[in-house]
Design an enzyme around this catalytic site. Structure first.
Site, PDB file in Angstrom:
ATOM      1  N   TYR A  90       0.080  -1.679  -8.228  1.00  9.86           N
ATOM      2  CA  TYR A  90      -0.923  -0.923  -8.983  1.00  9.86           C
ATOM      3  C   TYR A  90      -1.001  -1.310 -10.453  1.00  9.86           C
ATOM      4  O   TYR A  90      -1.493  -0.534 -11.260  1.00  9.86           O
ATOM      5  CB  TYR A  90      -0.632   0.573  -8.866  1.00  9.86           C
ATOM      6  CG  TYR A  90      -0.607   1.070  -7.445  1.00  9.86           C
ATOM      7  CD1 TYR A  90      -1.640   0.767  -6.556  1.00  9.86           C
ATOM      8  CD2 TYR A  90       0.458   1.825  -6.978  1.00  9.86           C
ATOM      9  CE1 TYR A  90      -1.605   1.208  -5.250  1.00  9.86           C
ATOM     10  CE2 TYR A  90       0.491   2.283  -5.664  1.00  9.86           C
ATOM     11  CZ  TYR A  90      -0.536   1.964  -4.807  1.00  9.86           C
ATOM     12  OH  TYR A  90      -0.501   2.408  -3.504  1.00  9.86           O
ATOM     13  N   SER A 124       5.174   6.447  -4.097  1.00 10.79           N
ATOM     14  CA  SER A 124       4.184   5.995  -3.127  1.00 10.79           C
ATOM     15  C   SER A 124       4.520   4.587  -2.639  1.00 10.79           C
ATOM     16  O   SER A 124       5.607   4.361  -2.107  1.00 10.79           O
ATOM     17  CB  SER A 124       2.789   6.070  -3.743  1.00 10.79           C
ATOM     18  OG  SER A 124       1.797   5.979  -2.762  1.00 10.79           O
ATOM     19  N   TYR A 125       3.613   3.606  -2.825  1.00 13.67           N
ATOM     20  CA  TYR A 125       3.916   2.255  -2.357  1.00 13.67           C
ATOM     21  C   TYR A 125       5.186   1.726  -3.010  1.00 13.67           C
ATOM     22  O   TYR A 125       5.960   0.988  -2.393  1.00 13.67           O
ATOM     23  CB  TYR A 125       2.738   1.317  -2.660  1.00 13.67           C
ATOM     24  CG  TYR A 125       2.816  -0.008  -1.933  1.00 13.67           C
ATOM     25  CD1 TYR A 125       2.094  -0.220  -0.769  1.00 13.67           C
ATOM     26  CD2 TYR A 125       3.624  -1.048  -2.401  1.00 13.67           C
ATOM     27  CE1 TYR A 125       2.164  -1.443  -0.095  1.00 13.67           C
ATOM     28  CE2 TYR A 125       3.702  -2.257  -1.738  1.00 13.67           C
ATOM     29  CZ  TYR A 125       2.972  -2.447  -0.585  1.00 13.67           C
ATOM     30  OH  TYR A 125       3.059  -3.642   0.086  1.00 13.67           O
ATOM     31  N   TRP A 177      -7.743   4.399  -0.278  1.00 14.69           N
ATOM     32  CA  TRP A 177      -6.759   3.408  -0.694  1.00 14.69           C
ATOM     33  C   TRP A 177      -7.314   1.997  -0.578  1.00 14.69           C
ATOM     34  O   TRP A 177      -7.078   1.157  -1.449  1.00 14.69           O
ATOM     35  CB  TRP A 177      -5.483   3.560   0.130  1.00 14.69           C
ATOM     36  CG  TRP A 177      -4.326   2.802  -0.434  1.00 14.69           C
ATOM     37  CD1 TRP A 177      -3.508   3.189  -1.459  1.00 14.69           C
ATOM     38  CD2 TRP A 177      -3.857   1.511  -0.016  1.00 14.69           C
ATOM     39  NE1 TRP A 177      -2.545   2.218  -1.705  1.00 14.69           N
ATOM     40  CE2 TRP A 177      -2.740   1.187  -0.837  1.00 14.69           C
ATOM     41  CE3 TRP A 177      -4.255   0.608   0.963  1.00 14.69           C
ATOM     42  CZ2 TRP A 177      -2.038  -0.006  -0.692  1.00 14.69           C
ATOM     43  CZ3 TRP A 177      -3.551  -0.583   1.099  1.00 14.69           C
ATOM     44  CH2 TRP A 177      -2.461  -0.874   0.280  1.00 14.69           C
ATOM     45  N   ASP A 235       2.298  16.877  -0.394  1.00 10.90           N
ATOM     46  CA  ASP A 235       2.176  15.417  -0.397  1.00 10.90           C
ATOM     47  C   ASP A 235       1.887  14.923   1.007  1.00 10.90           C
ATOM     48  O   ASP A 235       2.460  15.409   1.986  1.00 10.90           O
ATOM     49  CB  ASP A 235       3.460  14.768  -0.910  1.00 10.90           C
ATOM     50  CG  ASP A 235       3.392  13.251  -0.809  1.00 10.90           C
ATOM     51  OD1 ASP A 235       2.417  12.685  -1.350  1.00 10.90           O
ATOM     52  OD2 ASP A 235       4.256  12.647  -0.164  1.00 10.90           O
ATOM     53  N   HIS A 269       0.588  14.511  -4.159  1.00  5.59           N
ATOM     54  CA  HIS A 269       1.008  13.115  -4.317  1.00  5.59           C
ATOM     55  C   HIS A 269       1.052  12.669  -5.778  1.00  5.59           C
ATOM     56  O   HIS A 269       1.812  11.766  -6.131  1.00  5.59           O
ATOM     57  CB  HIS A 269       0.056  12.208  -3.528  1.00  5.59           C
ATOM     58  CG  HIS A 269       0.589  10.844  -3.247  1.00  5.59           C
ATOM     59  ND1 HIS A 269       1.673  10.618  -2.423  1.00  5.59           N
ATOM     60  CD2 HIS A 269       0.193   9.616  -3.693  1.00  5.59           C
ATOM     61  CE1 HIS A 269       1.919   9.317  -2.352  1.00  5.59           C
ATOM     62  NE2 HIS A 269       1.044   8.696  -3.122  1.00  5.59           N
TER      63      HIS A 269
END
Length: 576
Positions: free
Chosen positions: A40, A116-117, A165, A257, A292
């Site tokens: 990101y 997250s990722y 996404w 989340d 999230h």
């Protein structure tokens, strides 16, 4: 400790691709290193910190004496190569760790962090024997990419997440093109999301409007081509590799989340299956009233109070001090720290699920008309002896709109706790409510619905939502789930239904912690759609992603209860 900042430091992977990182290293001497790998844009995400950012503060880490490396993952922003979700994260992560150990400023210990990722890149390392790795701290992240992310625990596609996404990542590619002078139309960044969401069939491969995206493209096509939990997903399921995890895990997440269910399940797996005593005994879990991206606990329909606001930096520093430096805190941190909604207070626990959990059945019953919140559906501790049923019609052309829950994108009124009055007046929503409470009832743990259903269709969905009905009439969702009935026996081997036949199925409803206070009511809402959180079931039994709206059929669905068909909501009750 004083630090030197170096921008775009190159690291060559085993296959020759250059990955760039921003590095904060000690001016003198050596230090333990914290690694974050992100798709990101390292330049936009490295600072972290604060209630609107689930990434701990870089400044706090530096002040605590750590070196920090923040790397753009393969094929994103400043790093070379092609980005394909998850595929290269194990090898690239290992190469990044090996590079750190080669640096003179490294003391030989590595911890990882990120949300997250960036949490999934940590699981990639943790499930392998990576030299130097001593601890991971994934936030709002799960190890299972099927039922922990792109699909639900019941097999439905998480449509709003997948489309949002993909639009985000496609837009990132376009942004890189703009920066390199390869693309001259910046408006594409604003139009991608809406186009991806609106196109039917979902797997349409024709060009999308005038945008430089042919169909959904790339990995999106693969995800749609594998709606079952088949080998494609099983090979990516790191949750089945917990016996290989030998380092402690600090898992931080929120009750709203989207990865909540699987992240908590990951913690349970590490505690019971971890490959070392430090992993099993040293792992920790923190859960707040967050989603999230929002760690404030403040939503339009529900405010969880000033205690809900969080900065994850202190808990991370304490965790890394202990696992990387061997500094035991004066007061040991709790293994589990939960924010209990309803009473809106933090509480420390020994483990999760809580050792004193009692699973209690709340039976469904009605006089045949549980439709809407004004119907006669009720919840009772006693199993009804008389058999009954409630019917509703599910039309894919008019699905129940999403009203809160654990999902993305993070839009007020769409995510988190939402007053269900926006949907509970529909005839295709069945509501079963318990009596007005005279004593508090605590529900903390995994929730599920065991229900007897039949349909005129060969396949349909059953959604279930746990709701806290306030004395002022607000009906606030706590957790929910969905089951695509073709997956009632297995996510890997779908089976269509026989129209009219009654099946007993289990709908996983995720996990929560809430005290239903005196004057409140416990309510269960059942339907067959929650759109666009999940894709709508076409009811045909076919490949849903290949069907247009005109291909879909109406399903008349029936919930059976009482007698030989004891449909019941199973709640984890805590009595203290």
């Amino acid at each position: 400790m004083k630090h030197v900042y170096e921008r775009n430091v190159p690291m060559k992977t085993r296959d020759g691709v250059i990955l760039n990182a921003d590095v904060w290293r000690p001016l003198e001497g050596q230090a333990p290193t914290l690694l974050m790998r992100t798709p990101y844009d390292k330049g936009a995400t490295f600072l972290g910190g604060g209630p609107n950012n689930p990434i701990p503060s870089l400044i706090a880490f530096l002040n605590a004496g750590y070196a920090v490396v923040v790397q753009d993952t393969r094929g994103t922003y400043t790093s070379e190569g092609a980005f394909t979700p998850k595929v290269n994260e194990i090898e690239d992560g290992q190469d990044a760790a090996a590079w750190i150990l080669e640096q003179g400023w490294s003391d030989g210990t590595i911890g990882t962090y990120g949300a997250s990722y960036m949490g999934m890149t940590q699981w990639a390392l943790a499930t392998t024997d990576t030299p130097g790795l001593k601890a991971i701290a994934p936030t709002v992240a799960s190890a299972n990419w099927y039922s922990g992310l792109w699909y639900s625990q019941g097999g439905a596609l998480c449509l709003s997440l997948v489309t949002w996404w993909n639009a985000l990542m496609y837009a990132a590619d376009e942004q890189r093109g703009l920066q390199r002078g390869e693309t001259s139309d910046p408006s594409v960044l604003m139009r991608l999301g809406a186009v991806l969401m609106d196109t039917l069939p979902l797997n349409d491969t024709t060009p999308v409007a005038d945008l430089p995206v042919h169909g959904k493209g790339r990995w999106f096509d693969d995800w749609l081509a594998h709606p079952d939990f088949d080998h494609y997903w099983q090979s990516q399921d790191w949750s089945q590799s917990m016996s290989s995890v030998t380092v402690p895990v600090l898992a931080s997440t929120g009750w709203y989340d989207l990865k909540m269910h699987e992240q908590v399940a990951d913690f349970v797996r590490v505690r019971t299956q971890g490959g070392s005593e430090p992993a099993r005994d040293g792992s920790r879990l923190v859960i707040g009233p967050w989603d999230h991206t929002n760690l404030t606990g403040e939503y339009p329909d529900r405010y969880f109070g000033p205690l809900a606001v969080a900065d994850l930096s202190p808990s991370h520093i304490e965790f890394f001090d202990q696992t990387l430096r061997g500094r035991a805190p004066e007061t040991p941190a709790p293994r589990v720290r939960l924010f209990v909604m309803g009473i809106d207070q933090w509480r420390d626990e020994q483990d999760f699920p809580l050792p004193d959990t009692q699973y209690v059945d709340y039976h469904l019953t009605s006089d045949g008309s549980a439709n809407t919140s004004n119907g006669n559906g009720t919840l009772t501790h006693e199993a009804p002896t008389a058999e009954g049923s409630d019917e509703f019609r599910y039309d894919p052309r008019n699905p129940v709109p999403t009203a809160g829950g654990a999902l993305l994108p993070s839009v007020p009124g769409f995510i988190g706790p939402v007053d269900q009055s926006v949907v509970d007046g529909r005839d295709d929503v069945l509501c079963y409510a318990g009596p007005v409470l005279t004593e508090p009832v605590e529900v903390t743990g995994f929730v599920e619905l065991k229900v007897f259903v039949s349909s005129t269709a060969v396949d349909t969905d059953i959604t279930a939502k746990l709701v806290d009905v306030f004395p002022d009439g607000r009906a606030i969702n706590l957790c929910d789930g969905i089951l695509r009935l073709r997956y009632r026996n297995s996510l890997s081997q779908p089976e269509v239904m026989e129209p009219g036949e009654v099946y007993e199925v289990t709908v996983p409803m995720s996990v929560t912690s809430n005290v239903f206070l005196p004057g409140h009511r416990i309510r269960l809402d059942i339907s067959s759609s929650n759109f666009p959180h999940y894709d709508r079931n076409s009811n045909t039994g076919g490949v849903i992603s290949s069907e247009a709206l005109e291909d879909m059929v109406v399903a008349d669905n029936t919930v059976h209860h009482g007698g030989a068909r004891p449909s019941r909501l199973v709640l984890p009750i805590i009595e203290r």
